[in-house]
Scaffold this active site. Structure first.
Site, PDB file in Angstrom:
ATOM      1  N   ASP A  14     -16.951   6.095  12.510  1.00  0.00           N
ATOM      2  CA  ASP A  14     -16.451   4.733  12.697  1.00  0.00           C
ATOM      3  C   ASP A  14     -16.817   4.202  14.084  1.00  0.00           C
ATOM      4  OD1 ASP A  14     -15.342   4.657  10.167  1.00  0.00           O
ATOM      5  OD2 ASP A  14     -13.397   5.403  10.841  1.00  0.00           O
ATOM      6  N   GLY A  27      -7.715   3.908   9.760  1.00  0.00           N
ATOM      7  CA  GLY A  27      -8.348   3.080   8.737  1.00  0.00           C
ATOM      8  C   GLY A  27      -9.748   2.720   9.195  1.00  0.00           C
ATOM      9  N   LYS A  28     -10.725   2.862   8.315  1.00  0.00           N
ATOM     10  CA  LYS A  28     -12.107   2.637   8.728  1.00  0.00           C
ATOM     11  C   LYS A  28     -12.347   1.209   9.211  1.00  0.00           C
ATOM     12  CE  LYS A  28     -14.459   6.372   6.410  1.00  0.00           C
ATOM     13  NZ  LYS A  28     -14.866   6.919   7.718  1.00  0.00           N
ATOM     14  N   SER A  31      -9.688   7.960  20.822  1.00  0.00           N
ATOM     15  CA  SER A  31     -10.914   8.576  21.342  1.00  0.00           C
ATOM     16  C   SER A  31     -12.058   7.588  21.553  1.00  0.00           C
ATOM     17  CB  SER A  31     -11.384   9.669  20.370  1.00  0.00           C
ATOM     18  OG  SER A  31     -11.947   9.107  19.188  1.00  0.00           O
TER      19      SER A  31
END
Length: 305
Positions: free
Chosen positions: A248, A37-38, A287
């Site tokens: 993001d 989710g952003k 990440s």
């Protein structure tokens, strides 16, 4: 303090040699369930960059909610304003090919039920940063932006995924963040000329809107235009594994550095480096680099001062 008002999802990720064409079935890997989710992504990226972050978002009553919140909880993002609405948590179905390109189908779930009034418990004020994206109802994000700006907070709007936003609504943002394609789409939507490159388009948008506009340029880094000046920063040279969370990561780290009082140029350098690092690992949230890794990468990059 950064307040993120936005989406919380589960990313269902499957890898394949090439992205399927319409009507085509392709073999894929075992699937993974990864928090995403952003809104949540940007909150986590900002937190790992050293900022104090609170997340205002919605999850459903399903078992997916616990997975969606796991990384935020582990890294100490404040979830005191979290709400539970409806049966399902948002989900993004992501396919990643052998070139690290991806396609995404988004089911909003509880994100569609997030309200600007959910910010009442935290109320960003003077010296704070409100970070917004486009995966919750924009009318609610706009109301949140107006309230935050009236209270003296900085508003950073990431127009991703792209939706055509009217000029009056864009006036509620202090900083607008797009990628190169979104910059061109926004310029066309506003009836502005699209430049021959990202820097030209960003400068046009900033001049027309009267705010800072920043565009990420993939392997070329990023460019910002503000008050008639343009700043360009390079990306790190990396071998990409998965680009899903790069945008993001950039947004969250940019917000973190600005919230900590750094200059726009320094914030851009950190954000571009962090975005590059995020491409070297699979998945979005797993990440996201920590502050020490970003600083180490910048120290070893000859293109950075």
């Amino acid at each position: 303090m950064i307040t993120v008002f936005g989406s919380i999802n589960i990313d269902l990720v499957c890898r394949t040699a090439h992205l399927p064409r319409p009507g085509e079935t392709v073999p894929g890997s075992d699937y993974e369930l990864i928090p995403g989710g952003k809104g949540a992504n940007q909150a986590l990226a900002a937190r790992r960059a050293g900022a104090s972050v609170r997340m205002v978002g919605a999850v459903g009553g399903d078992d997916m909610a616990a997975i969606a919140l796991a990384e935020l909880e582990r890294d100490g993002v404040d979830l005191g304003a979290l709400v539970r609405r409806g049966p399902t948590t948002g989900m993004a179905v992501i396919t990643v090919d052998s070139h690290a390109e991806n396609t995404i189908v988004l089911s909003p779930g509880a994100n569609a039920r997030l309200k600007a009034s959910d910010l009442d418990a935290v109320r960003p004020g003077a010296g704070d940063t409100l970070l917004l994206q486009m995966e919750v109802p924009f009318a609610e994000s706009l109301a949140a932006a107006r309230a935050a700006r009236a209270a003296g907070a900085r508003v950073l709007l990431s127009i991703a995924p792209f939706l055509p936003i009217e000029r009056e609504a864009l006036a509620e943002a202090d900083i607008i963040l797009v990628n190169e394609t979104e910059a061109a789409d926004l310029a066309r939507h506003l009836g502005l000329p699209v430049g021959s490159g990202g820097a030209e388009t960003v400068a046009t948008l900033s001049g027309a809107l009267g705010c800072a506009v920043i565009a990420t340029l993939g392997a070329e880094g990023a460019v910002a235009a503000s008050e008639g000046a343009t700043i360009a920063v390079p990306a790190l040279e990396v071998v990409p594994v998965d680009t899903t969370g790069a945008g993001d990561t950039f947004a969250g780290v940019l917000a973190a550095l600005l919230d900590q009082g750094e200059s726009l140029e320094t914030a851009l350098q950190f954000a571009a480096a962090a975005g590059s690092l995020s491409c070297t690992k699979a998945g979005a949230q797993p990440s996201f680099p920590r502050r020490a890794a970003i600083e180490e990468a910048l120290a070893g990059a000859p293109s950075f001062p």
